[in-house]
Scaffold this motif. Structure first.
Motif, PDB file in Angstrom:
ATOM      1  N   ALA A   1       0.830  -1.204   0.000  1.00  0.00           N
ATOM      2  CA  ALA A   1       0.000   0.000   0.000  1.00  0.00           C
ATOM      3  C   ALA A   1       0.863   1.252   0.000  1.00  0.00           C
ATOM      4  O   ALA A   1       0.578   2.222  -0.728  1.00  0.00           O
ATOM      5  N   ALA A   2       1.942   1.240   0.800  1.00  0.00           N
ATOM      6  CA  ALA A   2       2.840   2.398   0.847  1.00  0.00           C
ATOM      7  C   ALA A   2       3.489   2.635  -0.509  1.00  0.00           C
ATOM      8  O   ALA A   2       3.653   3.779  -0.951  1.00  0.00           O
ATOM      9  N   ALA A   3       3.856   1.554  -1.188  1.00  0.00           N
ATOM     10  CA  ALA A   3       4.484   1.672  -2.506  1.00  0.00           C
ATOM     11  C   ALA A   3       3.503   2.243  -3.524  1.00  0.00           C
ATOM     12  O   ALA A   3       3.853   3.110  -4.331  1.00  0.00           O
ATOM     13  N   ARG A   4       2.262   1.762  -3.494  1.00  0.00           N
ATOM     14  CA  ARG A   4       1.259   2.236  -4.446  1.00  0.00           C
ATOM     15  C   ARG A   4       0.897   3.699  -4.199  1.00  0.00           C
ATOM     16  O   ARG A   4       0.602   4.443  -5.132  1.00  0.00           O
TER      17      ARG A   4
ATOM     18  N   GLN B   1       4.493   9.145  -3.084  1.00  0.00           N
ATOM     19  CA  GLN B   1       4.666  10.316  -3.943  1.00  0.00           C
ATOM     20  C   GLN B   1       6.135  10.598  -4.237  1.00  0.00           C
ATOM     21  O   GLN B   1       6.465  11.611  -4.836  1.00  0.00           O
ATOM     22  N   VAL B   2       7.004   9.702  -3.780  1.00  0.00           N
ATOM     23  CA  VAL B   2       8.431   9.791  -4.095  1.00  0.00           C
ATOM     24  C   VAL B   2       8.866   8.436  -4.649  1.00  0.00           C
ATOM     25  O   VAL B   2       8.155   7.434  -4.473  1.00  0.00           O
ATOM     26  N   PRO B   3      10.013   8.364  -5.323  1.00  0.00           N
ATOM     27  CA  PRO B   3      10.444   7.088  -5.912  1.00  0.00           C
ATOM     28  C   PRO B   3      10.595   5.978  -4.872  1.00  0.00           C
ATOM     29  O   PRO B   3      10.786   6.230  -3.682  1.00  0.00           O
ATOM     30  N   LEU B   4      10.542   4.746  -5.352  1.00  0.00           N
ATOM     31  CA  LEU B   4      10.659   3.570  -4.489  1.00  0.00           C
ATOM     32  C   LEU B   4      12.079   3.031  -4.462  1.00  0.00           C
ATOM     33  O   LEU B   4      12.310   1.917  -3.974  1.00  0.00           O
ATOM     34  N   SER B   5      13.031   3.773  -4.949  1.00  0.00           N
ATOM     35  CA  SER B   5      14.421   3.334  -4.994  1.00  0.00           C
ATOM     36  C   SER B   5      15.015   3.277  -3.590  1.00  0.00           C
ATOM     37  O   SER B   5      14.494   3.915  -2.657  1.00  0.00           O
ATOM     38  N   PRO B   6      16.114   2.523  -3.409  1.00  0.00           N
ATOM     39  CA  PRO B   6      16.747   2.461  -2.077  1.00  0.00           C
ATOM     40  C   PRO B   6      17.175   3.839  -1.570  1.00  0.00           C
ATOM     41  O   PRO B   6      16.980   4.158  -0.389  1.00  0.00           O
ATOM     42  N   VAL B   7      17.786   4.643  -2.449  1.00  0.00           N
ATOM     43  CA  VAL B   7      18.217   5.995  -2.107  1.00  0.00           C
ATOM     44  C   VAL B   7      17.401   6.974  -2.938  1.00  0.00           C
ATOM     45  O   VAL B   7      17.221   6.780  -4.148  1.00  0.00           O
ATOM     46  N   ILE B   8      16.899   8.024  -2.284  1.00  0.00           N
ATOM     47  CA  ILE B   8      15.960   8.958  -2.907  1.00  0.00           C
ATOM     48  C   ILE B   8      16.554  10.366  -2.851  1.00  0.00           C
ATOM     49  O   ILE B   8      17.166  10.754  -1.843  1.00  0.00           O
ATOM     50  N   ASP B   9      16.378  11.131  -3.909  1.00  0.00           N
ATOM     51  CA  ASP B   9      16.831  12.526  -3.940  1.00  0.00           C
ATOM     52  C   ASP B   9      16.113  13.297  -2.836  1.00  0.00           C
ATOM     53  O   ASP B   9      14.892  13.461  -2.871  1.00  0.00           O
ATOM     54  N   ASP B  10      16.866  13.791  -1.846  1.00  0.00           N
ATOM     55  CA  ASP B  10      16.204  14.407  -0.688  1.00  0.00           C
ATOM     56  C   ASP B  10      15.661  15.803  -0.970  1.00  0.00           C
ATOM     57  O   ASP B  10      14.959  16.378  -0.141  1.00  0.00           O
ATOM     58  N   SER B  11      15.931  16.346  -2.155  1.00  0.00           N
ATOM     59  CA  SER B  11      15.361  17.651  -2.500  1.00  0.00           C
ATOM     60  C   SER B  11      13.844  17.553  -2.677  1.00  0.00           C
ATOM     61  O   SER B  11      13.153  18.580  -2.731  1.00  0.00           O
TER      62      SER B  11
END
Length: 239
Positions: free
Chosen positions: A16-19, A22-32
């Motif tokens: 549910a969280a993945a669906r 509102q940010v990518p599901l990648s291991p590391v996410i652009d914090d901007s």
């Protein structure tokens, strides 16, 4: 019982969280993508100065395994210390008085779960593990780091990162991750855990799961430990 129920529910909650994310599901996410990160990064020297004053009493800082019984396996060597300003949604007033600038900055973060100075002693190892829910994200801001930063690192899934003063990164701790400090110096960061930005209505499931987690004995024990430590901090403050 809580562990058994949580283990059965977690795949559905993470789905549910993945669906809803509102940010990518990648291991590391652009914090901007989280507006508050730039504000804290801009103030990193102020945060680092407060962390440094706390570190003057670092031998008195609690080990994470003593604060959070659920972390005993990964913090078993006792070389991971912490100074909580907010833990599991609970503000630690005595600690906040010792780091007022950092505390005020944490107050500007929407949906904050925890915020604390995380101290890794020389030689510390945090073995591979995964977080509880994809409904949370973890952010690190480097404050004091070993000179040879390549020997002090975190690996998230297949991405290896290290810390440098004033630099930050955001990651999803439900991916397997491990930490090593293979130096003779301390690593100090501000560790922030926030709710993942998600869309309704699916976000309600991770939110409900997190609410349930906060009601478990694991979190109650951690909060009790934080309250005991807060009383000790208050006595140190008066001294």
């Amino acid at each position: 019982m809580a562990v058994r129920i949580g283990s059965k529910l977690r795949p559905a909650i993470n789905w549910a969280a993945a669906r809803a994310s509102q940010v990518p599901l990648s291991p590391v996410i652009d914090d901007s993508q989280l507006e508050w990160t730039a504000r804290l990064r801009h103030a990193w020297k102020d945060i680092a100065a407060e962390a440094e004053s706390v570190l003057a009493m670092r031998e008195r800082l609690p080990r994470l395994r003593d604060v959070s019984p659920d972390h005993k396996r990964i913090a078993g060597d006792g070389r991971w210390r912490c100074f909580f300003l907010q833990g599991y949604g609970q503000k630690i007033e005595a600690n906040r008085r010792l780091a007022p600038r950092t505390a005020s900055l944490l107050d500007t973060i929407p949906n904050l779960n925890s915020g604390f100075f995380s101290v890794l002693e020389p030689g510390a190892v945090i073995p591979m593990h995964v977080g509880v829910t994809r409904g949370l994200l973890t952010w690190h801001l480097g404050l004091h780091t070993p000179t040879d930063h390549r020997k002090c690192w975190i690996k998230v899934d297949n991405v290896t990162l290290d810390w440098q003063p004033g630099h930050s990164f955001l990651f999803d701790d439900t991916y397997p991750h491990e930490v090593h400090n293979d130096t003779d110096d301390y690593r100090v960061i501000l560790l922030v855990q926030v709710e993942r930005p998600m869309k309704a209505p699916l976000r309600w499931l991770p939110d409900l799961f997190l609410w349930g987690v906060k009601k478990t004995a694991f979190v109650r024990d951690a909060r009790d430990a934080i309250e005991r430590i807060e009383s000790v901090t208050a006595r140190m403050e008066r001294a």
